[in-house]
Design a protein around this motif. Structure first.
Motif, PDB file in Angstrom:
ATOM      1  N   PHE A 139      -5.360 -43.496 -59.174  1.00 19.66           N
ATOM      2  CA  PHE A 139      -6.713 -44.052 -58.704  1.00 19.66           C
ATOM      3  C   PHE A 139      -5.815 -45.821 -59.071  1.00 19.66           C
ATOM      4  N   TRP A 140      -5.918 -46.442 -58.526  1.00 17.86           N
ATOM      5  CA  TRP A 140      -5.149 -48.224 -58.332  1.00 17.86           C
ATOM      6  C   TRP A 140      -6.752 -48.934 -58.142  1.00 17.86           C
ATOM      7  N   GLY A 141      -7.086 -50.032 -59.167  1.00 15.27           N
ATOM      8  CA  GLY A 141      -8.052 -50.351 -58.979  1.00 15.27           C
ATOM      9  C   GLY A 141      -9.944 -50.336 -59.321  1.00 15.27           C
ATOM     10  N   LEU A 142     -10.040 -51.523 -59.507  1.00 18.15           N
ATOM     11  CA  LEU A 142     -11.158 -51.193 -60.345  1.00 18.15           C
ATOM     12  C   LEU A 142     -12.621 -50.620 -59.206  1.00 18.15           C
ATOM     13  N   ASP A 143     -12.287 -51.626 -57.722  1.00 15.40           N
ATOM     14  CA  ASP A 143     -13.084 -50.662 -56.943  1.00 15.40           C
ATOM     15  C   ASP A 143     -13.063 -49.023 -56.620  1.00 15.40           C
ATOM     16  N   ARG A 144     -11.681 -48.054 -57.835  1.00 14.05           N
ATOM     17  CA  ARG A 144     -11.385 -46.932 -57.239  1.00 14.05           C
ATOM     18  C   ARG A 144     -12.266 -46.176 -59.027  1.00 14.05           C
ATOM     19  N   LEU A 145     -12.613 -46.740 -59.198  1.00 12.71           N
ATOM     20  CA  LEU A 145     -13.408 -46.213 -60.893  1.00 12.71           C
ATOM     21  C   LEU A 145     -14.175 -45.018 -60.505  1.00 12.71           C
ATOM     22  N   PRO A 146     -15.069 -45.825 -59.361  1.00 16.31           N
ATOM     23  CA  PRO A 146     -15.634 -44.552 -59.276  1.00 16.31           C
ATOM     24  C   PRO A 146     -15.510 -42.782 -58.452  1.00 16.31           C
ATOM     25  N   ASP A 147     -14.450 -43.619 -57.618  1.00 17.35           N
ATOM     26  CA  ASP A 147     -13.719 -42.250 -57.105  1.00 17.35           C
ATOM     27  C   ASP A 147     -12.913 -41.707 -58.251  1.00 17.35           C
ATOM     28  N   PHE A 148     -12.237 -42.048 -59.425  1.00 17.77           N
ATOM     29  CA  PHE A 148     -11.741 -41.430 -60.787  1.00 17.77           C
ATOM     30  C   PHE A 148     -12.158 -40.536 -60.724  1.00 17.77           C
ATOM     31  N   VAL A 149     -13.767 -41.539 -61.392  1.00 18.56           N
ATOM     32  CA  VAL A 149     -15.051 -40.815 -61.940  1.00 18.56           C
ATOM     33  C   VAL A 149     -15.435 -39.485 -61.470  1.00 18.56           C
ATOM     34  N   ALA A 150     -15.879 -39.518 -60.252  1.00 20.09           N
ATOM     35  CA  ALA A 150     -15.927 -38.335 -58.830  1.00 20.09           C
ATOM     36  C   ALA A 150     -15.526 -37.259 -59.535  1.00 20.09           C
ATOM     37  N   HIS A 151     -13.602 -37.606 -58.941  1.00 17.27           N
ATOM     38  CA  HIS A 151     -12.935 -36.842 -59.677  1.00 17.27           C
ATOM     39  C   HIS A 151     -12.615 -35.949 -60.578  1.00 17.27           C
ATOM     40  N   MET A 152     -12.891 -36.667 -61.667  1.00 16.10           N
ATOM     41  CA  MET A 152     -12.986 -36.301 -63.208  1.00 16.10           C
ATOM     42  C   MET A 152     -13.858 -35.097 -63.928  1.00 16.10           C
ATOM     43  N   SER A 153     -15.117 -35.786 -62.458  1.00 17.64           N
ATOM     44  CA  SER A 153     -16.110 -34.465 -62.440  1.00 17.64           C
ATOM     45  C   SER A 153     -15.922 -33.422 -62.375  1.00 17.64           C
ATOM     46  N   GLY A 154     -15.521 -33.306 -61.388  1.00 17.45           N
ATOM     47  CA  GLY A 154     -15.630 -32.461 -60.480  1.00 17.45           C
ATOM     48  C   GLY A 154     -14.075 -31.642 -60.649  1.00 17.45           C
ATOM     49  N   SER A 155     -13.375 -32.630 -61.288  1.00 12.79           N
ATOM     50  CA  SER A 155     -12.333 -31.479 -61.520  1.00 12.79           C
ATOM     51  C   SER A 155     -11.749 -30.158 -62.512  1.00 12.79           C
ATOM     52  N   GLY A 156     -13.014 -29.856 -63.582  1.00 10.03           N
ATOM     53  CA  GLY A 156     -12.476 -28.929 -64.572  1.00 10.03           C
ATOM     54  C   GLY A 156     -11.960 -29.753 -65.872  1.00 10.03           C
ATOM     55  N   VAL A 157     -11.405 -30.406 -66.198  1.00 10.56           N
ATOM     56  CA  VAL A 157     -10.571 -30.527 -66.844  1.00 10.56           C
ATOM     57  C   VAL A 157     -11.404 -31.315 -68.279  1.00 10.56           C
ATOM     58  N   PRO A 158     -11.331 -30.895 -68.960  1.00 12.29           N
ATOM     59  CA  PRO A 158     -12.123 -30.312 -70.626  1.00 12.29           C
ATOM     60  C   PRO A 158     -11.750 -31.836 -70.783  1.00 12.29           C
ATOM     61  N   LEU A 181     -20.814 -37.423 -67.006  1.00 14.51           N
ATOM     62  CA  LEU A 181     -19.737 -38.247 -66.143  1.00 14.51           C
ATOM     63  C   LEU A 181     -20.253 -37.536 -64.518  1.00 14.51           C
ATOM     64  N   GLY A 182     -21.087 -37.603 -64.514  1.00 16.51           N
ATOM     65  CA  GLY A 182     -22.224 -37.570 -63.300  1.00 16.51           C
ATOM     66  C   GLY A 182     -22.663 -38.861 -63.044  1.00 16.51           C
ATOM     67  N   SER A 183     -23.552 -40.227 -63.562  1.00 12.87           N
ATOM     68  CA  SER A 183     -23.044 -41.305 -63.764  1.00 12.87           C
ATOM     69  C   SER A 183     -22.263 -41.966 -62.970  1.00 12.87           C
ATOM     70  N   ARG A 184     -22.455 -42.817 -61.931  1.00 13.06           N
ATOM     71  CA  ARG A 184     -21.261 -43.377 -60.452  1.00 13.06           C
ATOM     72  C   ARG A 184     -21.205 -44.926 -61.270  1.00 13.06           C
ATOM     73  N   ALA A 185     -20.166 -45.601 -61.685  1.00 14.83           N
ATOM     74  CA  ALA A 185     -20.413 -47.029 -61.507  1.00 14.83           C
ATOM     75  C   ALA A 185     -21.039 -47.928 -60.534  1.00 14.83           C
ATOM     76  N   VAL A 186     -20.795 -48.973 -60.264  1.00 15.49           N
ATOM     77  CA  VAL A 186     -21.065 -49.706 -59.497  1.00 15.49           C
ATOM     78  C   VAL A 186     -19.567 -50.042 -58.005  1.00 15.49           C
ATOM     79  N   ASP A 187     -19.902 -49.201 -56.771  1.00 13.48           N
ATOM     80  CA  ASP A 187     -18.622 -50.148 -56.056  1.00 13.48           C
ATOM     81  C   ASP A 187     -18.383 -50.893 -55.430  1.00 13.48           C
ATOM     82  N   ASP A 188     -17.451 -51.415 -56.188  1.00 17.41           N
ATOM     83  CA  ASP A 188     -17.800 -53.530 -55.402  1.00 17.41           C
ATOM     84  C   ASP A 188     -17.039 -53.792 -53.976  1.00 17.41           C
ATOM     85  N   GLY A 189     -16.163 -52.585 -53.896  1.00 18.09           N
ATOM     86  CA  GLY A 189     -15.713 -52.682 -52.145  1.00 18.09           C
ATOM     87  C   GLY A 189     -14.602 -53.846 -52.503  1.00 18.09           C
ATOM     88  N   HIS A 190     -13.938 -53.717 -53.592  1.00 15.69           N
ATOM     89  CA  HIS A 190     -12.738 -54.846 -53.463  1.00 15.69           C
ATOM     90  C   HIS A 190     -11.754 -54.198 -53.962  1.00 15.69           C
TER      91      HIS A 190
END
Length: 237
Positions: free
Chosen positions: A190-209, A223-232
């Protein structure tokens, strides 16, 4: 170690304003995840680091920034920072040697203060406008977090830390990192500031300890809270 067995990584650069904003979002909104990641520095190598990296078989993936991109970033960071209620103080880099702050980070990390060093370095650079490639500034940051100023300020003179830094740059090559902020878990990137929410969501559902790392306290925020997606795209080299 296979890619899937490696801990999730956060590649950051103290030079990058997008890394600064990603760091703030990650540590303030997802502190449990921030404390679980392996933080790895991404920095433009000088002549010595380039030689050590080449000896390891790597080449740093850096492309000089065009004037148009530079002007765009000035505008974009101002816009994104204002959305977060932040005021940027733009630093002036005069003949920067990026090993100075990034190898100092490696020393701080060894002493369990890596996260604190990054937070203070970002504050010094992007909120106070200081030159963090100035050894005196690095020494002041070290003092703030209770470490010995001279040791961190002179980290780039230490051959051991130089080799460790080259090893970090080799990890950049091996993980296919081409800009920052950059997040890696297994084969997912996941590259870029606007991909942080996607990474958070991925980690939330990944089962990785998640595992805590020294220098960055975890909190009860999940992990369930979501960062702001700035669309950039929010990434730079």
């Amino acid at each position: 170690m296979t890619a899937s067995a490696k801990p999730a990584r956060f590649y950051f650069s103290l030079r990058s304003p997008y890394s600064w904003l990603a760091h703030r979002d990650l540590t303030q909104r997802e502190p449990k995840l921030a404390a679980a990641l392996e933080w790895r520095p991404f920095f433009e190598p000088d002549r010595i680091s380039s030689r050590l990296l080449a000896e390891l078989g790597g080449t740093f993936p850096y492309t000089p920034m065009s004037r148009a991109k530079h002007l765009y970033i000035l505008q974009d960071i101002g816009r994104i920072s204002a959305q977060r209620g932040l005021r940027v103080t733009w630093p002036v880099d005069r003949d920067p040697v990026w090993e100075v702050p990034h190898l100092a980070y490696l020393v701080a990390r060894r002493k369990g203060r890596g996260g604190e060093f990054v937070a203070e370095a970002y504050r010094a650079r992007w909120e106070e406008g200081h030159d963090i490639c100035d050894r005196a500034v690095v020494g002041e940051i070290a003092t703030r977090i209770g470490l010995e100023a001279r040791e961190l300020a002179a980290a780039c003179d230490d051959p051991v830390m130089r080799r460790e830094g080259a090893g970090c740059l080799m990890e950049v090559c091996e993980d296919g990192v081409f800009g920052v902020p950059f997040f890696v878990q297994g084969r997912r990137r996941f590259w870029g500031l606007d991909r942080l929410p996607d990474f958070v969501a991925h980690m939330s559902g990944s089962g990785v300890p998640l595992r805590s790392v020294p220098g960055l306290p975890a909190s009860a925020v999940g992990l369930g809270s979501r960062a702001v997606d700035d669309g950039h795209a929010g990434g730079c080299g």
